[in-house]
Design a protein around this motif. Structure first.
Motif, PDB file in Angstrom:
ATOM      1  N   MET A   7       0.843  -1.170   0.000  1.00  0.00           N
ATOM      2  CA  MET A   7       0.000   0.000   0.000  1.00  0.00           C
ATOM      3  C   MET A   7       0.894   1.241   0.000  1.00  0.00           C
ATOM      4  O   MET A   7       1.828   1.330   0.786  1.00  0.00           O
ATOM      5  N   LYS A   8       0.621   2.174  -0.911  1.00  0.00           N
ATOM      6  CA  LYS A   8       1.436   3.383  -1.004  1.00  0.00           C
ATOM      7  C   LYS A   8       0.526   4.597  -1.121  1.00  0.00           C
ATOM      8  O   LYS A   8      -0.372   4.636  -1.944  1.00  0.00           O
ATOM      9  N   PHE A   9       0.766   5.590  -0.270  1.00  0.00           N
ATOM     10  CA  PHE A   9       0.001   6.819  -0.307  1.00  0.00           C
ATOM     11  C   PHE A   9       0.819   7.905  -0.998  1.00  0.00           C
ATOM     12  O   PHE A   9       2.037   7.957  -0.831  1.00  0.00           O
ATOM     13  N   ARG A  10       0.132   8.769  -1.765  1.00  0.00           N
ATOM     14  CA  ARG A  10       0.782   9.903  -2.416  1.00  0.00           C
ATOM     15  C   ARG A  10      -0.034  11.158  -2.122  1.00  0.00           C
ATOM     16  O   ARG A  10      -1.253  11.092  -1.980  1.00  0.00           O
ATOM     17  N   PHE A  11       0.639  12.283  -2.096  1.00  0.00           N
ATOM     18  CA  PHE A  11      -0.074  13.542  -1.933  1.00  0.00           C
ATOM     19  C   PHE A  11      -0.982  13.763  -3.131  1.00  0.00           C
ATOM     20  O   PHE A  11      -0.628  13.440  -4.265  1.00  0.00           O
ATOM     21  N   ASN A  12      -2.166  14.337  -2.891  1.00  0.00           N
ATOM     22  CA  ASN A  12      -3.101  14.641  -3.955  1.00  0.00           C
ATOM     23  C   ASN A  12      -3.383  16.140  -4.013  1.00  0.00           C
ATOM     24  O   ASN A  12      -3.195  16.768  -5.038  1.00  0.00           O
ATOM     25  N   HIS A  13      -3.878  16.706  -2.900  1.00  0.00           N
ATOM     26  CA  HIS A  13      -4.150  18.138  -2.875  1.00  0.00           C
ATOM     27  C   HIS A  13      -4.206  18.660  -1.443  1.00  0.00           C
ATOM     28  O   HIS A  13      -4.311  17.893  -0.503  1.00  0.00           O
ATOM     29  N   ASN A  14      -4.125  19.973  -1.330  1.00  0.00           N
ATOM     30  CA  ASN A  14      -4.378  20.695  -0.090  1.00  0.00           C
ATOM     31  C   ASN A  14      -5.605  21.552  -0.324  1.00  0.00           C
ATOM     32  O   ASN A  14      -5.928  21.864  -1.464  1.00  0.00           O
ATOM     33  N   ASN A  15      -6.254  21.973   0.742  1.00  0.00           N
ATOM     34  CA  ASN A  15      -7.460  22.781   0.629  1.00  0.00           C
ATOM     35  C   ASN A  15      -7.355  24.048   1.454  1.00  0.00           C
ATOM     36  O   ASN A  15      -6.890  24.014   2.590  1.00  0.00           O
ATOM     37  N   PHE A  16      -7.819  25.167   0.883  1.00  0.00           N
ATOM     38  CA  PHE A  16      -8.033  26.410   1.606  1.00  0.00           C
ATOM     39  C   PHE A  16      -9.471  26.833   1.352  1.00  0.00           C
ATOM     40  O   PHE A  16      -9.930  26.817   0.207  1.00  0.00           O
ATOM     41  N   ASN A  17     -10.179  27.207   2.408  1.00  0.00           N
ATOM     42  CA  ASN A  17     -11.514  27.796   2.254  1.00  0.00           C
ATOM     43  C   ASN A  17     -11.334  29.300   2.103  1.00  0.00           C
ATOM     44  O   ASN A  17     -10.603  29.912   2.886  1.00  0.00           O
ATOM     45  N   ILE A  18     -12.003  29.876   1.118  1.00  0.00           N
ATOM     46  CA  ILE A  18     -11.783  31.272   0.767  1.00  0.00           C
ATOM     47  C   ILE A  18     -13.106  32.032   0.722  1.00  0.00           C
ATOM     48  O   ILE A  18     -14.166  31.430   0.572  1.00  0.00           O
ATOM     49  N   LEU A  19     -13.018  33.362   0.850  1.00  0.00           N
ATOM     50  CA  LEU A  19     -14.228  34.194   0.844  1.00  0.00           C
ATOM     51  C   LEU A  19     -14.576  34.749  -0.536  1.00  0.00           C
ATOM     52  O   LEU A  19     -15.738  34.886  -0.873  1.00  0.00           O
ATOM     53  N   ASP A  20     -13.581  35.098  -1.331  1.00  0.00           N
ATOM     54  CA  ASP A  20     -13.806  35.728  -2.630  1.00  0.00           C
ATOM     55  C   ASP A  20     -13.080  34.915  -3.697  1.00  0.00           C
ATOM     56  O   ASP A  20     -11.859  35.043  -3.858  1.00  0.00           O
ATOM     57  N   LEU A  21     -13.806  34.090  -4.425  1.00  0.00           N
ATOM     58  CA  LEU A  21     -13.210  33.166  -5.381  1.00  0.00           C
ATOM     59  C   LEU A  21     -12.427  33.899  -6.463  1.00  0.00           C
ATOM     60  O   LEU A  21     -11.280  33.549  -6.747  1.00  0.00           O
ATOM     61  N   GLU A  22     -13.007  34.906  -7.073  1.00  0.00           N
ATOM     62  CA  GLU A  22     -12.326  35.611  -8.168  1.00  0.00           C
ATOM     63  C   GLU A  22     -11.051  36.300  -7.678  1.00  0.00           C
ATOM     64  O   GLU A  22     -10.032  36.270  -8.364  1.00  0.00           O
ATOM     65  N   LYS A  23     -11.117  36.912  -6.511  1.00  0.00           N
ATOM     66  CA  LYS A  23      -9.936  37.569  -5.937  1.00  0.00           C
ATOM     67  C   LYS A  23      -8.829  36.548  -5.674  1.00  0.00           C
ATOM     68  O   LYS A  23      -7.661  36.798  -5.969  1.00  0.00           O
TER      69      LYS A  23
END
Length: 122
Positions: free
Chosen positions: A1-17
């Motif tokens: 079994m091998k794990f790899r990084f996929n993504h990190n997450n940030f919650n944001i207030l203004d998507l376009e900005k």
């Protein structure tokens, strides 16, 4: 079994900005988007065009107040091939929030105050 990084997450207030910031500051581009029919949230995945790792930005329709980042002791790091040019770009943008000249690194902060470490390619 091998794990790899996929993504990190940030919650944001203004998507376009945030999209504009990540494009201008780090050259990240949208690689995937998910918008449910309800319109309650949008997930946008940003990539660097080199690795498979992505940064997921989560925008919640009902969210109006900034996220509590605590002491902000977490970050995502980016390696850059032209450290001096990156530093000058970020200095011009006014987003450098911390420098550690001894270690040869610095941090920038995004529109929601998440810290991003910039390290030279070695």
């Amino acid at each position: 079994m091998k794990f790899r990084f996929n993504h990190n997450n940030f919650n944001i207030l203004d998507l376009e900005k945030s999209l504009k910031f990540y494009q201008e500051a780090l050259g990240l581009v949208e690689v995937k988007r998910f918008e449910p029919p309800s319109g309650d949230f949008i997930l946008v995945y940003l990539g660097d065009g080199v690795t498979e790792h992505s940064l997921e930005l989560t925008w919640l329709k009902e969210r109006t107040k900034p996220y509590d980042l605590g002491e902000n002791e977490f970050h995502v790091a980016f390696m850059v091939d032209d450290f001096e040019a990156a530093y000058e770009r970020h200095k011009k943008m006014g987003c450098i929030c911390y420098e550690n000249k001894e270690m040869g690194i610095y941090f920038i902060n995004d529109p929601d105050n998440y810290w991003l470490e910039i390290v030279p390619q070695k």
